[in-house]
Motif scaffolding. Structure first.
Motif, mmCIF file in Angstrom:
data_model
loop_
_atom_site.group_PDB
_atom_site.id
_atom_site.type_symbol
_atom_site.label_atom_id
_atom_site.label_comp_id
_atom_site.label_asym_id
_atom_site.label_seq_id
_atom_site.Cartn_x
_atom_site.Cartn_y
_atom_site.Cartn_z
ATOM 1 N N GLN A 299 23.139 -23.477 -114.911
ATOM 2 C CA GLN A 299 24.028 -22.596 -115.668
ATOM 3 C C GLN A 299 25.111 -22.847 -116.106
ATOM 4 O OE1 GLN A 299 23.943 -19.626 -112.411
ATOM 5 N NE2 GLN A 299 21.747 -19.716 -112.249
ATOM 6 N N TYR A 300 25.816 -23.930 -115.516
ATOM 7 C CA TYR A 300 27.331 -24.462 -116.159
ATOM 8 C C TYR A 300 27.078 -24.839 -117.297
ATOM 9 C CZ TYR A 300 28.878 -23.451 -111.258
ATOM 10 O OH TYR A 300 29.442 -23.023 -110.068
ATOM 11 N N ASP A 301 26.129 -25.804 -117.348
ATOM 12 C CA ASP A 301 25.992 -26.427 -118.676
ATOM 13 C C ASP A 301 25.562 -25.592 -120.057
ATOM 14 O OD1 ASP A 301 26.008 -28.828 -117.454
ATOM 15 O OD2 ASP A 301 23.864 -29.060 -116.741
ATOM 16 N N HIS A 302 24.503 -24.664 -119.776
ATOM 17 C CA HIS A 302 24.268 -23.545 -120.805
ATOM 18 C C HIS A 302 25.483 -22.781 -121.140
ATOM 19 C CE1 HIS A 302 20.562 -25.158 -119.599
ATOM 20 N NE2 HIS A 302 20.123 -24.248 -118.797
ATOM 21 N N SER A 303 26.093 -22.658 -120.046
ATOM 22 C CA SER A 303 27.441 -21.677 -120.571
ATOM 23 C C SER A 303 28.305 -22.298 -121.144
ATOM 24 C CB SER A 303 28.194 -21.241 -119.098
ATOM 25 O OG SER A 303 27.396 -20.320 -118.157
ATOM 26 N N GLN A 304 28.649 -23.354 -121.096
ATOM 27 C CA GLN A 304 29.803 -24.297 -121.783
ATOM 28 C C GLN A 304 29.165 -24.669 -123.002
ATOM 29 O OE1 GLN A 304 32.413 -25.104 -120.692
ATOM 30 N NE2 GLN A 304 33.141 -26.413 -122.628
ATOM 31 N N ARG A 305 27.747 -24.944 -123.455
ATOM 32 C CA ARG A 305 27.184 -24.976 -124.635
ATOM 33 C C ARG A 305 27.467 -23.850 -125.375
ATOM 34 N NH1 ARG A 305 26.494 -29.017 -122.020
ATOM 35 N NH2 ARG A 305 28.661 -29.056 -122.491
ATOM 36 N N ILE A 306 27.292 -22.533 -124.983
ATOM 37 C CA ILE A 306 27.369 -21.159 -125.606
ATOM 38 C C ILE A 306 28.778 -21.128 -125.792
ATOM 39 C CG2 ILE A 306 27.337 -18.745 -125.143
ATOM 40 C CD1 ILE A 306 25.005 -19.246 -123.649
ATOM 41 N N HIS A 307 29.848 -21.464 -125.099
ATOM 42 C CA HIS A 307 31.255 -21.196 -125.258
ATOM 43 C C HIS A 307 31.588 -22.349 -126.422
ATOM 44 C CE1 HIS A 307 35.183 -20.288 -123.680
ATOM 45 N NE2 HIS A 307 35.516 -21.389 -124.161
ATOM 46 N N GLU A 308 31.276 -23.690 -126.429
ATOM 47 C CA GLU A 308 31.559 -24.294 -127.555
ATOM 48 C C GLU A 308 30.943 -24.184 -128.786
ATOM 49 O OE1 GLU A 308 31.602 -28.534 -124.503
ATOM 50 O OE2 GLU A 308 29.731 -27.878 -125.547
ATOM 51 N N SER A 309 30.023 -23.592 -128.624
ATOM 52 C CA SER A 309 29.235 -23.070 -129.976
ATOM 53 C C SER A 309 29.886 -21.857 -130.594
ATOM 54 C CB SER A 309 27.575 -22.994 -129.735
ATOM 55 O OG SER A 309 27.093 -24.090 -129.333
ATOM 56 N N GLY A 310 30.550 -21.225 -129.748
ATOM 57 C CA GLY A 310 31.211 -19.923 -130.119
ATOM 58 C C GLY A 310 30.478 -18.803 -130.102
ATOM 59 N N PHE A 311 29.074 -19.018 -129.294
ATOM 60 C CA PHE A 311 28.213 -17.618 -129.075
ATOM 61 C C PHE A 311 28.546 -16.781 -128.173
ATOM 62 C CE2 PHE A 311 25.256 -20.967 -131.314
ATOM 63 C CZ PHE A 311 25.539 -20.595 -132.456
ATOM 64 N N GLY A 312 29.742 -17.198 -127.345
ATOM 65 C CA GLY A 312 30.103 -16.320 -126.246
ATOM 66 C C GLY A 312 31.239 -16.955 -125.575
ATOM 67 N N ILE A 313 31.638 -16.384 -124.417
ATOM 68 C CA ILE A 313 32.781 -16.803 -123.694
ATOM 69 C C ILE A 313 32.481 -16.873 -122.254
ATOM 70 C CG2 ILE A 313 34.930 -15.761 -123.014
ATOM 71 C CD1 ILE A 313 35.132 -14.338 -125.432
ATOM 72 N N ARG A 314 32.721 -18.143 -121.885
ATOM 73 C CA ARG A 314 32.577 -18.447 -120.357
ATOM 74 C C ARG A 314 33.858 -18.112 -119.418
ATOM 75 N NH1 ARG A 314 31.834 -24.782 -117.955
ATOM 76 N NH2 ARG A 314 31.991 -24.268 -115.981
ATOM 77 N N LEU A 315 33.424 -17.267 -118.361
ATOM 78 C CA LEU A 315 34.410 -17.005 -117.483
ATOM 79 C C LEU A 315 33.993 -17.439 -115.992
ATOM 80 C CD1 LEU A 315 35.033 -13.308 -118.740
ATOM 81 C CD2 LEU A 315 36.492 -15.222 -119.163
ATOM 82 N N ASP A 316 34.822 -17.378 -115.159
ATOM 83 C CA ASP A 316 34.377 -17.560 -113.895
ATOM 84 C C ASP A 316 33.982 -16.521 -113.183
ATOM 85 O OD1 ASP A 316 34.855 -17.961 -110.732
ATOM 86 O OD2 ASP A 316 35.910 -19.550 -111.365
ATOM 87 N N VAL A 317 32.519 -16.592 -112.532
ATOM 88 C CA VAL A 317 32.266 -15.367 -112.042
ATOM 89 C C VAL A 317 32.849 -14.756 -110.902
ATOM 90 C CG1 VAL A 317 30.574 -16.824 -110.646
ATOM 91 C CG2 VAL A 317 29.805 -14.480 -111.470
ATOM 92 N N HIS A 318 33.419 -15.550 -110.203
ATOM 93 C CA HIS A 318 33.936 -14.990 -108.915
ATOM 94 C C HIS A 318 35.665 -14.776 -109.103
ATOM 95 C CE1 HIS A 318 30.498 -15.847 -106.277
ATOM 96 N NE2 HIS A 318 30.597 -16.901 -107.060
ATOM 97 N N LYS A 319 36.102 -15.348 -110.157
ATOM 98 C CA LYS A 319 37.802 -15.126 -110.156
ATOM 99 C C LYS A 319 38.018 -14.456 -111.353
ATOM 100 C CE LYS A 319 38.569 -19.429 -107.456
ATOM 101 N NZ LYS A 319 38.917 -20.902 -107.371
ATOM 102 N N CYS A 320 37.377 -14.217 -112.411
ATOM 103 C CA CYS A 320 37.611 -13.624 -113.433
ATOM 104 C C CYS A 320 38.385 -12.243 -113.303
ATOM 105 C CB CYS A 320 36.639 -13.198 -114.504
ATOM 106 S SG CYS A 320 35.122 -12.218 -114.023
ATOM 107 N N THR A 321 39.414 -11.807 -114.011
ATOM 108 C CA THR A 321 39.972 -10.520 -113.513
ATOM 109 C C THR A 321 39.507 -9.494 -114.603
ATOM 110 O OG1 THR A 321 41.704 -10.668 -115.253
ATOM 111 C CG2 THR A 321 41.964 -11.871 -112.977
ATOM 112 N N GLU A 322 39.796 -8.229 -114.230
ATOM 113 C CA GLU A 322 39.460 -7.097 -115.053
ATOM 114 C C GLU A 322 39.657 -7.229 -116.574
ATOM 115 O OE1 GLU A 322 40.936 -2.646 -115.295
ATOM 116 O OE2 GLU A 322 40.034 -2.964 -113.367
#
Length: 400
Positions: A347-370
């Protein structure tokens, strides 16, 4: 993925297909094979016992895998530590010996990313399906290690450091596993590699626009085939979804939130995120999993324990996901931007590829703020250039 391959081989190609599986999987996941000519062969006893244990949601909750304080390499260490028994491999290999002798197949298709001596010694042509995309089978010092979530283009020493952090539990799997293969007459494997790719045809699913990031560093061998997805026509049959009354007349964009069966078992964090949704101007459809039945949802949030994902994705404007491989491929199929909240492994790999491709934003599931989560949602929804780009990608993918 393997189920879809079996169905297509039986229906389109009209081959005789025998699908070997456990009774548990047959009961839960093989309904799409009903009405086909696929013959289901049930294992006489539980198959890979370690995998059955690792597929238990409660097991992972108790193991600490969903603990937000663990680092990426610590979660990889934990997963590998739970896979050290060689007994299950021996048991499954004995079963495969018996099955191959009885069935005498002309071709073997497997989504198991390990080597079974029964298959390796059979001389039968093999197709291996990689269930977690390219990093499953391509090992190179210039590429991020599988499950690391590290960016492409790092100094190789960064990748080496991650590997050093997980080497102890991985070696505990690899050494007895490799010794067993050699004792059964197989060729030894390269150090800390669970299977080789040069003795078979390899297939994996991953959208081209994300996968091409790897091509700049390590082009695919000729015996490895990438496809955008492994969806088939029957996946879309019988799935209908109407926007719930609770959300239908409300304003705001429509967002789908799904974390998969294991990750949604983290009740505390699921509630934390849903509370944030309640402060958004948008509407949320939530796949709740099996631990939130008694939780009162905010006015702009509707959910059920399980939902028909492929019927929902065309209706929504954005997807919030743990980035399991199926959800990633399906979301790109429909051209939706993603908020990536990876929890473990690929899941970390896919998230990073999405983030690098500009198709989304990767956040920390436990620490992301509102502020981070809701701000990222609004940012992606307001990006008209991205929406146009994803629509074009979706059209390309759906052409075949």
């Amino acid at each position: 993925m393997a189920v879809n391959v079996a169905r297509e081989l039986a229906t389109r190609a009209e081959h005789r297909v025998i699908y070997l599986t456990s009774q548990e999987i047959a009961d839960k996941k093989l309904d799409k094979l009903s009405g086909t000519k696929v013959e289901i062969m049930i294992e006489p006893e539980p198959g890979i016992k370690v995998w059955e244990r690792l597929g238990d949601n409660n097991y992972w909750v108790e193991s600490g895998l969903l603990n937000g304080d663990l680092q990426v390499h610590e979660k990889a260490y934990l997963v590998f530590s739970e896979m050290q028994s060689i007994d299950s491999f021996r048991s499954d290999n004995q079963l495969l010996d018996q099955v191959l002798a009885a069935v005498k197949p002309d071709l073997i298709v497997t989504d198991s990313n390990i080597v079974y001596p029964a298959i390796a010694r059979s001389g039968i042509p093999l197709i291996r399906i990689w269930i977690t995309a390219r990093l499953t089978g391509i090992n190179d010092r210039l590429l991020p290690p599988h499950g690391s979530g590290l960016p492409i283009g790092c100094n190789p020493e960064v990748y080496d450091e991650f590997k050093r952090k997980i080497i102890k539990p991985f070696n505990a799997i690899w050494k007895p596993y490799n010794n067993y293969l050699v004792s059964m007459g197989c060729q030894p494997l390269p150090e800390n590699v669970l299977f080789t790719i040069d003795d078979c045809l390899n297939i994996y699913a991953y959208p081209k626009e994300m996968d091409q990031l790897y091509d700049q560093i390590k082009p695919l061998p000729k015996n490895v085939i990438r496809v955008d997805h492994m969806l088939i026509e029957s996946d879309f049959d019988g799935q209908q979804f109407k926007i719930p009354d609770k959300l239908r007349d409300k304003s705001g964009k429509l967002i789908y939130f799904a974390m998969g069966s294991i990750c949604s078992s983290d009740r505390q964090n699921m509630i934390r995120l849903i509370k944030m949704f309640g402060k958004s101007q948008h509407r949320f459809i939530v796949s709740l999993g099996d631990r939130l039945d008694d939780y009162p949802l905010p006015d702009n949030v509707w959910g059920q324990p399980s939902l028909p994902q492929l019927s929902i994705l065309p209706l929504v404007d954005l997807v919030i996901t743990h980035c399991g491989i199926n959800t990633v491929c399906e979301t790109m199929y429909f051209g939706k931007p993603m908020i990536c909240l990876p929890v473990y492994c690929d899941q970390y790999d896919h998230s990073q590829r999405i983030h690098e491709s500009g198709f989304g934003i990767r956040l920390d599931v436990h620490k992301c703020t509102e502020r981070q989560l809701l701000g990222s949602i609004d940012s992606l929804l307001a990006d008209k250039v991205l929406a146009k780009k994803l629509k074009k990608i979706s059209q390309r993918i759906q052409l075949y």
